[in-house]
Motif scaffolding. Sequence first.
Motif, PDB file in Angstrom:
ATOM      1  N   TYR A 160       0.715  -1.254  -0.051  1.00 58.19           N
ATOM      2  CA  TYR A 160       0.105   0.016   0.056  1.00 58.19           C
ATOM      3  C   TYR A 160       1.001   1.296  -0.065  1.00 58.19           C
ATOM      4  CZ  TYR A 160       1.194   0.130   5.007  1.00 58.19           C
ATOM      5  OH  TYR A 160       2.032   0.148   6.169  1.00 58.19           O
ATOM      6  N   SER A 161       0.299   2.413  -0.352  1.00 55.34           N
ATOM      7  CA  SER A 161       1.213   3.644  -0.034  1.00 55.34           C
ATOM      8  C   SER A 161       0.145   4.735   0.767  1.00 55.34           C
ATOM      9  CB  SER A 161       1.385   4.087  -1.550  1.00 55.34           C
ATOM     10  OG  SER A 161       0.086   4.833  -2.254  1.00 55.34           O
ATOM     11  N   THR A 162       0.835   5.453   1.430  1.00 54.00           N
ATOM     12  CA  THR A 162       0.123   6.457   2.311  1.00 54.00           C
ATOM     13  C   THR A 162       0.893   7.872   1.994  1.00 54.00           C
ATOM     14  OG1 THR A 162       1.928   6.167   3.752  1.00 54.00           O
ATOM     15  CG2 THR A 162      -0.061   4.770   4.267  1.00 54.00           C
ATOM     16  N   ARG A 196       4.585  14.236   1.164  1.00 53.35           N
ATOM     17  CA  ARG A 196       5.232  13.104   1.196  1.00 53.35           C
ATOM     18  C   ARG A 196       4.328  11.805   0.944  1.00 53.35           C
ATOM     19  NH1 ARG A 196      11.058  13.419   3.231  1.00 53.35           N
ATOM     20  NH2 ARG A 196      10.728  15.264   3.946  1.00 53.35           N
ATOM     21  N   VAL A 197       5.038  11.027   0.128  1.00 58.06           N
ATOM     22  CA  VAL A 197       4.113   9.793  -0.148  1.00 58.06           C
ATOM     23  C   VAL A 197       5.206   8.621   0.251  1.00 58.06           C
ATOM     24  CG1 VAL A 197       3.379   8.099  -1.897  1.00 58.06           C
ATOM     25  CG2 VAL A 197       3.036  10.849  -1.916  1.00 58.06           C
ATOM     26  N   ASP A 217      10.675  25.947   0.137  1.00 57.62           N
ATOM     27  CA  ASP A 217       9.534  25.177  -0.584  1.00 57.62           C
ATOM     28  C   ASP A 217       8.303  25.570   0.379  1.00 57.62           C
ATOM     29  OD1 ASP A 217      10.838  24.058  -2.489  1.00 57.62           O
ATOM     30  OD2 ASP A 217      11.063  22.347  -1.679  1.00 57.62           O
ATOM     31  N   VAL A 218       7.237  25.807  -0.422  1.00 60.36           N
ATOM     32  CA  VAL A 218       5.819  25.391   0.200  1.00 60.36           C
ATOM     33  C   VAL A 218       5.433  24.226   0.067  1.00 60.36           C
ATOM     34  CG1 VAL A 218       3.544  26.377  -0.015  1.00 60.36           C
ATOM     35  CG2 VAL A 218       5.595  27.901  -0.763  1.00 60.36           C
ATOM     36  N   VAL A 219       5.016  23.710   1.107  1.00 63.34           N
ATOM     37  CA  VAL A 219       4.749  22.116   0.916  1.00 63.34           C
ATOM     38  C   VAL A 219       3.136  21.868   1.423  1.00 63.34           C
ATOM     39  CG1 VAL A 219       5.104  20.042   2.384  1.00 63.34           C
ATOM     40  CG2 VAL A 219       6.988  21.768   2.228  1.00 63.34           C
ATOM     41  N   TYR A 220       2.599  21.231   0.416  1.00 58.12           N
ATOM     42  CA  TYR A 220       1.381  20.900   0.383  1.00 58.12           C
ATOM     43  C   TYR A 220       0.930  19.416   0.860  1.00 58.12           C
ATOM     44  CZ  TYR A 220       1.217  24.973  -2.610  1.00 58.12           C
ATOM     45  OH  TYR A 220       1.076  26.384  -2.937  1.00 58.12           O
ATOM     46  N   PRO A 221      -0.337  19.419   1.457  1.00 54.69           N
ATOM     47  CA  PRO A 221      -0.612  18.260   1.609  1.00 54.69           C
ATOM     48  C   PRO A 221      -0.691  17.274   0.763  1.00 54.69           C
ATOM     49  CG  PRO A 221      -2.255  19.547   2.245  1.00 54.69           C
ATOM     50  CD  PRO A 221      -1.271  20.443   1.902  1.00 54.69           C
ATOM     51  N   VAL A 222      -0.869  15.871   0.563  1.00 49.92           N
ATOM     52  CA  VAL A 222      -1.228  15.167  -0.332  1.00 49.92           C
ATOM     53  C   VAL A 222      -2.268  14.186   0.034  1.00 49.92           C
ATOM     54  CG1 VAL A 222      -0.172  12.996  -1.921  1.00 49.92           C
ATOM     55  CG2 VAL A 222       1.337  14.426  -0.908  1.00 49.92           C
ATOM     56  N   ASN A 223      -3.491  15.008  -0.722  1.00 54.43           N
ATOM     57  CA  ASN A 223      -4.847  14.377  -0.211  1.00 54.43           C
ATOM     58  C   ASN A 223      -5.480  13.343  -0.764  1.00 54.43           C
ATOM     59  OD1 ASN A 223      -4.743  17.255   1.014  1.00 54.43           O
ATOM     60  ND2 ASN A 223      -5.614  17.986  -0.713  1.00 54.43           N
ATOM     61  N   ALA A 224      -4.651  12.855  -1.881  1.00 57.77           N
ATOM     62  CA  ALA A 224      -5.391  11.846  -2.391  1.00 57.77           C
ATOM     63  C   ALA A 224      -4.345  10.785  -3.042  1.00 57.77           C
ATOM     64  CB  ALA A 224      -6.390  12.130  -3.836  1.00 57.77           C
ATOM     65  N   LEU A 225      -4.885   9.557  -3.030  1.00 57.53           N
ATOM     66  CA  LEU A 225      -3.816   8.452  -3.561  1.00 57.53           C
ATOM     67  C   LEU A 225      -4.751   7.426  -4.480  1.00 57.53           C
ATOM     68  CD1 LEU A 225      -1.527   7.547  -0.979  1.00 57.53           C
ATOM     69  CD2 LEU A 225      -0.837   8.847  -2.761  1.00 57.53           C
ATOM     70  N   CYS A 235       7.023  15.085  -2.531  1.00 54.27           N
ATOM     71  CA  CYS A 235       6.058  15.629  -3.640  1.00 54.27           C
ATOM     72  C   CYS A 235       5.279  16.766  -3.350  1.00 54.27           C
ATOM     73  CB  CYS A 235       5.409  14.444  -4.405  1.00 54.27           C
ATOM     74  SG  CYS A 235       4.492  13.312  -3.328  1.00 54.27           S
ATOM     75  N   HIS A 236       4.558  17.042  -4.512  1.00 52.50           N
ATOM     76  CA  HIS A 236       3.706  18.167  -4.058  1.00 52.50           C
ATOM     77  C   HIS A 236       4.228  19.385  -3.313  1.00 52.50           C
ATOM     78  CE1 HIS A 236       0.612  15.928  -6.428  1.00 52.50           C
ATOM     79  NE2 HIS A 236       1.087  14.721  -5.538  1.00 52.50           N
ATOM     80  N   ARG A 237       5.329  19.770  -3.879  1.00 51.50           N
ATOM     81  CA  ARG A 237       6.007  21.167  -3.251  1.00 51.50           C
ATOM     82  C   ARG A 237       6.333  22.032  -4.267  1.00 51.50           C
ATOM     83  NH1 ARG A 237       9.574  19.052   1.257  1.00 51.50           N
ATOM     84  NH2 ARG A 237       8.081  17.446   2.204  1.00 51.50           N
TER      85      ARG A 237
END
Lengths: 352, 351
Positions: free
Chosen positions: A212-214, A220-221, A254-262, A241-243
């Motif tokens: 699985y991935s989180t 970050r993933v 960096d502006v760091v964004y949440p990774v909302n979806a996988l 990722c998503h920065r």
Amino acid sequence: MAPAAQFEAAQPPKDAISSLVFSPFASRRMLVSSWDKNVYLYEVADGAEEANLVGTFTHRAPVMDVCFGADDNEAFLAGMDHQVNRLNLTTGEQTVMSTHGAPVRCVVYSSEHSLLISASWDSTLHVHSTRNPSQKPLSIPLPGKPHALAASPTKLVVAMTARLVHIYDLPTLTSTLSSPNPQQPPQPWQQRESSLKFLTRAVACMPNDAGYSTSSIEGRVAVEWFEDSAESQARKYAFKCHRQAAPEEEGGGDVVYPVNALAFHPVYGTFASGGGDGTVALWDAEAKRRMRQYQKFPESVAALAFSSDGRFLAIGVSPGFETGMEDYSGEGRTKVFVRELGETEAKGKGAK
Amino acid sequence: MGKKKRGHPDVEELLSRPWCYYCERDFEDLKLLISHQKAKHFKCDRCGKRLNTAGGLSVHMNQVHKENLTTVENALPNRQGLDIEIFGMEGVPEDIIQQHNQRIIQNFYTAQAERQAATGNPPRGLSGGQGPAKKLKYETPEELKKRLADHRAKVAAQKAAGVSGVPVAAAPADGQSPAQGASPFPPPQPGYPYPVPGAVPPYPAAQTYPPTTAAFPPGAAPPAGATAPFPLPARPPSGPAAAAGAPPYFYNGGAGGAPPPGYPGGGAPSTVDELVANAARQGAGGDDIDQMIRLAEAGIKPGAGRNAADEAGAGEKRKKGSRMVYGDTEVSPEEKMAMLPRYRWVEGAAA
């Protein structure tokens, strides 16, 4: 190769999207749950580049999650009103499956085991057997509030606060349920600590049941495998990722964004991540490579789903909730995009 | 940087500089312009490949990333279109060229008029032919005094605000000395950026500068006249390419001394007004009041410079701890949203 097409669903939800799922069956139906208390049923038209609204089902409270049930006409929803409801998509009829002590965050249905599992902020999991609807749900206490839930063919991954991750074995849950007197709640098959240092945002299981991935709020993933051997565990990794680089005037960094979806691709086993930066990226988990990054969407990506045949990727976008927000509304800025993928667009190259 | 250092390039020289259609920046030569365009406007944001034209980038995006390019990056709002094929100076529409030239000419004469108003010098022989200053602005002694008073107030304010730690008071005290005749060598102007690090000496303290022009031996100073602001001072440098591609825009990020205050790249945000004011002050060369003002400035600058440097340092620190859009590690965004009145569920209210 013709460039992949992308189109927007007509009549998007009126407020932020909490979840988006494609039917696991052959159809191209798609359910979207929203903070506006509705569940929207869309259907991607055959041949035409459009997704049409087929039905809207109103719940009495914001809907936090939705999933398909045993067939294309059955759905389950998780409500802010502590309820887990069964929703008949033909008649619109809703029946209460179970009631938690707090808003229900996630709901998943495992068709292999006919199990409906819901996770609530009252720190419990409720497990139902839909073969035996009259039976009381099995309640499993959790050590923390659940934030994300995902099921693979045989496993259930629950991500909680304090970076806890519990993995349950679905056949074990079934047997516990079917035992005449389930006295002791089943123990998790594995207890892990998240590989990510920050709050878990999303979980998705590999379609091949291997892992699985989180993802976390800190851009970050992580990718992990179920198998509890040293070898398999050594394979796990995480990446940023998503920065976005902040402009120099604001001090850089960096502006760091949440990774909302996988979401994993059902055929190729690659996966997509969607972040608060409004981008969606496709990753090859085996080769540890990014395959694609799509151009920015107008708002934060709230949810992602691949269709069962892997031809479509649905992207739900709503304004992201950021630190310090006093008020929030996704009104007018919530949209559902569907991207028709090219033949090999999501196909990985395999491990290098 | 063995560059020619003639002070104010004449208008023809300015007009002949190659410039970028997308962002209106001008460059020393065509090669720099092209490398600027490749780095700033034709670079693929997916893989970093630099293409030669927007069309090329569009094809690249389409073939390699299966995406459609819609706009040219970093371009001015009305220049983002892909419909015009630009390579260096090729392909720029005639009307845009006219517009650009007009802007250059206008800026040139504005700057020249300002210089003349400030210095009282007649137009230089080089530019005199084409640009006889129509309105020469001379500052009357009253105006100068007023400016001095303003400046003192500012210094006092800054001092009060704790910006300056050095004895700035010394400078205003000397300010009573009357104007003496123009100095042939404008002294180094600390506020103005130089690409040569050595040319910006770190001003240790005000008192090391006796209030005479002798403190500025001509040899140590940058060649006369080279110091006036280029007609496009307000554009901040953006990115490393700017530093590499366009030395006149100076961008050394605090290496070799404090970043000049008032410069947009520095730590302190400066308004256009300030910039203009600085430019005007810098443009003023020659008499003792200005000299004295500059001294006072020099007295302030190390303090201000340090501040800017400190801020830059803080920026470095922030760089390590990057900013998270959502930072709560215990409570999810959904939980926060669920608490808003808009979404809150109250048992019984709707049951």
